[in-house]
Motif scaffolding. Sequence first.
Motif, PDB file in Angstrom:
ATOM      1  N   ARG A  49      -2.140   0.696   8.468  1.00  0.00           N
ATOM      2  CA  ARG A  49      -2.337   1.201   7.112  1.00  0.00           C
ATOM      3  C   ARG A  49      -1.843   0.156   6.105  1.00  0.00           C
ATOM      4  O   ARG A  49      -0.728  -0.354   6.218  1.00  0.00           O
ATOM      5  CB  ARG A  49      -1.567   2.495   6.909  1.00  0.00           C
ATOM      6  N   THR A  50      -2.659  -0.183   5.115  1.00  0.00           N
ATOM      7  CA  THR A  50      -2.255  -1.106   4.057  1.00  0.00           C
ATOM      8  C   THR A  50      -1.441  -0.350   3.006  1.00  0.00           C
ATOM      9  O   THR A  50      -1.948   0.565   2.352  1.00  0.00           O
ATOM     10  CB  THR A  50      -3.481  -1.750   3.388  1.00  0.00           C
ATOM     11  N   ILE A  51      -0.173  -0.716   2.861  1.00  0.00           N
ATOM     12  CA  ILE A  51       0.718  -0.082   1.883  1.00  0.00           C
ATOM     13  C   ILE A  51       1.222  -1.171   0.939  1.00  0.00           C
ATOM     14  O   ILE A  51       1.996  -2.042   1.343  1.00  0.00           O
ATOM     15  CB  ILE A  51       1.904   0.628   2.557  1.00  0.00           C
ATOM     16  N   SER A  52       0.761  -1.143  -0.289  1.00  0.00           N
ATOM     17  CA  SER A  52       1.127  -2.184  -1.257  1.00  0.00           C
ATOM     18  C   SER A  52       2.209  -1.688  -2.208  1.00  0.00           C
ATOM     19  O   SER A  52       2.396  -0.478  -2.393  1.00  0.00           O
ATOM     20  CB  SER A  52      -0.100  -2.621  -2.060  1.00  0.00           C
ATOM     21  N   PHE A  53       2.926  -2.638  -2.814  1.00  0.00           N
ATOM     22  CA  PHE A  53       3.969  -2.305  -3.784  1.00  0.00           C
ATOM     23  C   PHE A  53       3.814  -3.191  -5.007  1.00  0.00           C
ATOM     24  O   PHE A  53       3.720  -4.422  -4.897  1.00  0.00           O
ATOM     25  CB  PHE A  53       5.358  -2.500  -3.171  1.00  0.00           C
ATOM     26  N   ASN A  54       3.769  -2.556  -6.180  1.00  0.00           N
ATOM     27  CA  ASN A  54       3.650  -3.290  -7.437  1.00  0.00           C
ATOM     28  C   ASN A  54       4.683  -2.761  -8.423  1.00  0.00           C
ATOM     29  O   ASN A  54       4.934  -1.549  -8.494  1.00  0.00           O
ATOM     30  CB  ASN A  54       2.249  -3.103  -8.045  1.00  0.00           C
ATOM     31  N   VAL A 112       8.848   1.043   1.579  1.00  0.00           N
ATOM     32  CA  VAL A 112       7.495   0.510   1.783  1.00  0.00           C
ATOM     33  C   VAL A 112       7.470  -0.396   3.015  1.00  0.00           C
ATOM     34  O   VAL A 112       6.553  -0.308   3.856  1.00  0.00           O
ATOM     35  CB  VAL A 112       7.031  -0.245   0.524  1.00  0.00           C
ATOM     36  N   GLU A 113       8.462  -1.259   3.146  1.00  0.00           N
ATOM     37  CA  GLU A 113       8.509  -2.173   4.300  1.00  0.00           C
ATOM     38  C   GLU A 113       8.669  -1.399   5.608  1.00  0.00           C
ATOM     39  O   GLU A 113       8.033  -1.729   6.619  1.00  0.00           O
ATOM     40  CB  GLU A 113       9.664  -3.161   4.111  1.00  0.00           C
ATOM     41  N   SER A 169       5.390   0.296   6.486  1.00  0.00           N
ATOM     42  CA  SER A 169       4.396  -0.695   6.927  1.00  0.00           C
ATOM     43  C   SER A 169       4.654  -1.108   8.370  1.00  0.00           C
ATOM     44  O   SER A 169       3.709  -1.309   9.151  1.00  0.00           O
ATOM     45  CB  SER A 169       4.437  -1.920   6.015  1.00  0.00           C
ATOM     46  N   GLU A 229      -0.948   2.932  -2.426  1.00  0.00           N
ATOM     47  CA  GLU A 229      -0.413   2.059  -3.475  1.00  0.00           C
ATOM     48  C   GLU A 229       0.869   2.671  -4.044  1.00  0.00           C
ATOM     49  O   GLU A 229       0.857   3.778  -4.576  1.00  0.00           O
ATOM     50  CB  GLU A 229      -1.435   1.863  -4.597  1.00  0.00           C
ATOM     51  N   PRO A 253      -6.078   2.613   1.749  1.00  0.00           N
ATOM     52  CA  PRO A 253      -4.764   2.066   1.388  1.00  0.00           C
ATOM     53  C   PRO A 253      -3.878   3.106   0.693  1.00  0.00           C
ATOM     54  O   PRO A 253      -4.321   4.151   0.241  1.00  0.00           O
ATOM     55  CB  PRO A 253      -5.123   0.940   0.418  1.00  0.00           C
TER      56      PRO A 253
END
Length: 519
Positions: A391-396, A381-382, A385, A433, A431
Amino acid sequence: MLTTQHPMFLWWGPDLVQFYNGGYRPSLGEDRHPGALGAHGREFWHEIWPIIGPQVDRVMEHGESTWQEDALVPILRNGRMEDVYWTYSYSPILDDDGEVGGTLVLVQETTARVLTERRADLFRVLSELLWTEGPPGTSIWEVASQAFAQHESDFAFVLFYAAEDGGRALRLMARAGSIPSEVQIPEVLTVKDASSDTLGLTRILNGDEVAITDLKESGKRLYSEHWPEPLEQIVSMSVSLSASRRLYGALVAGFNPRVKFDDSLRNHLALVSSRIGTALGNAQAFEDMRAAAAIKDQFLGLVSHELRSPISIVVGNADLLLTQAHMLSEEDRQQSLEDISNESKKLQRVIENLLMLARIDSSDGLDLQPVSLKDIVLNCVELASRRNPERTISFNSNASSPVVAGQETLLAMVVENLISNADKYSPAGRPIEVGLETPEPNHVDVSVRDFGIGFNEGDTTNLFTPFYRTSSAKAFAPGMGLGLAVCKRIIEVHGGKIWATRRPDGSDFQFSLPTIERD
């Protein structure tokens, strides 16, 4: 009579007092000798007198001999009713007055031979049916059930289950025989259903070849319409191809309570199971060959387009720079170099994917090491990014740091590929996710959600097929359809599964892997 080893038996007088020699002794089992000696025939053989009584009367009253060959005459022995087959004759014995004084029985028990021939016939019929092309849509499981339906003497019922979800679930495909209403028959069963599994199928899913449920020990009394006695065992057996150990399914059998479940019957069931597994393996091999031929044709078509296009651009720009560089502006020269670089990278990705598929398919197995899947996903993910800051790439994640047995490089390739696809097929500004969770013990799931073009319902089964591309993907961006196929093979060799779910506003791609204990 006493000096011969051939089994012989004698009823004498109006009370049919019994005598027999040593050759007949084993046929009585462990519990009816010596009580049979001197007993009255009608009382002693009460359980079979409706069968043999009329035959004895013909001898005693009319002096007529009888002959029976491989006749089924069930008797009580060893504490239970047993199906016993006999070849025997009843002949009159005259007394001192020349009258019929008794009945001489010359007998040979043929149970072992009859059962062997009967089971061989089931195997023959099964093999013939499997070789014969049935009606359109008839599955191998249905063909197997037809064979068992013709041979109900050994089995009260048989259930046939096909493996699904990479061997983590079983689905009922066919059945044969008379199934007691008390038997709980799941249509679909997974490894999580052990608490409700009464047939032993979850043990098959967990790797056992055979699971035996002893109904006598459990106190359950299940009856079939064929016999008055309750069933004693239910046996579940894996259906697999011995060469590959691949689980194709399972068969569940309830047995004739009058036939002892011994090594002979167990080996017979294993042989039948193996024959079904071989048929399924052959069918799969045929489908694989047909699919390979289709993939080859599709590949050649794609090569003519997807590979020729970048090669043409590389060659064209290289020739342009070699022959006319002095006539080009600095901006045009830079654009030609960028085109060569971009198209070369595209070719490199295609070749790497093809080599990866070939490497995995030809490998006997990967050298797997304990790795933290959460660290792998977070790093991917990092990296994504940094490469695409717009582009917004989030990690949960709700998991601590699950450990899996894997190759870090290959697992990272899967995550990078899924994120790259989400970016490639999503309009700018939307985004991505990425998630990691442990929905059940011993498994970890990774998901990549996009809000892009999605796919149609009809594409679901083909998304992970090599060279397959959806119509929307073809219209949105170039590609060869290899990335998801590579992901699938990598996840499979790690013992996991991968799937996709469509949504009205995009798609979810997920994979699941078994976890291991941290050292």
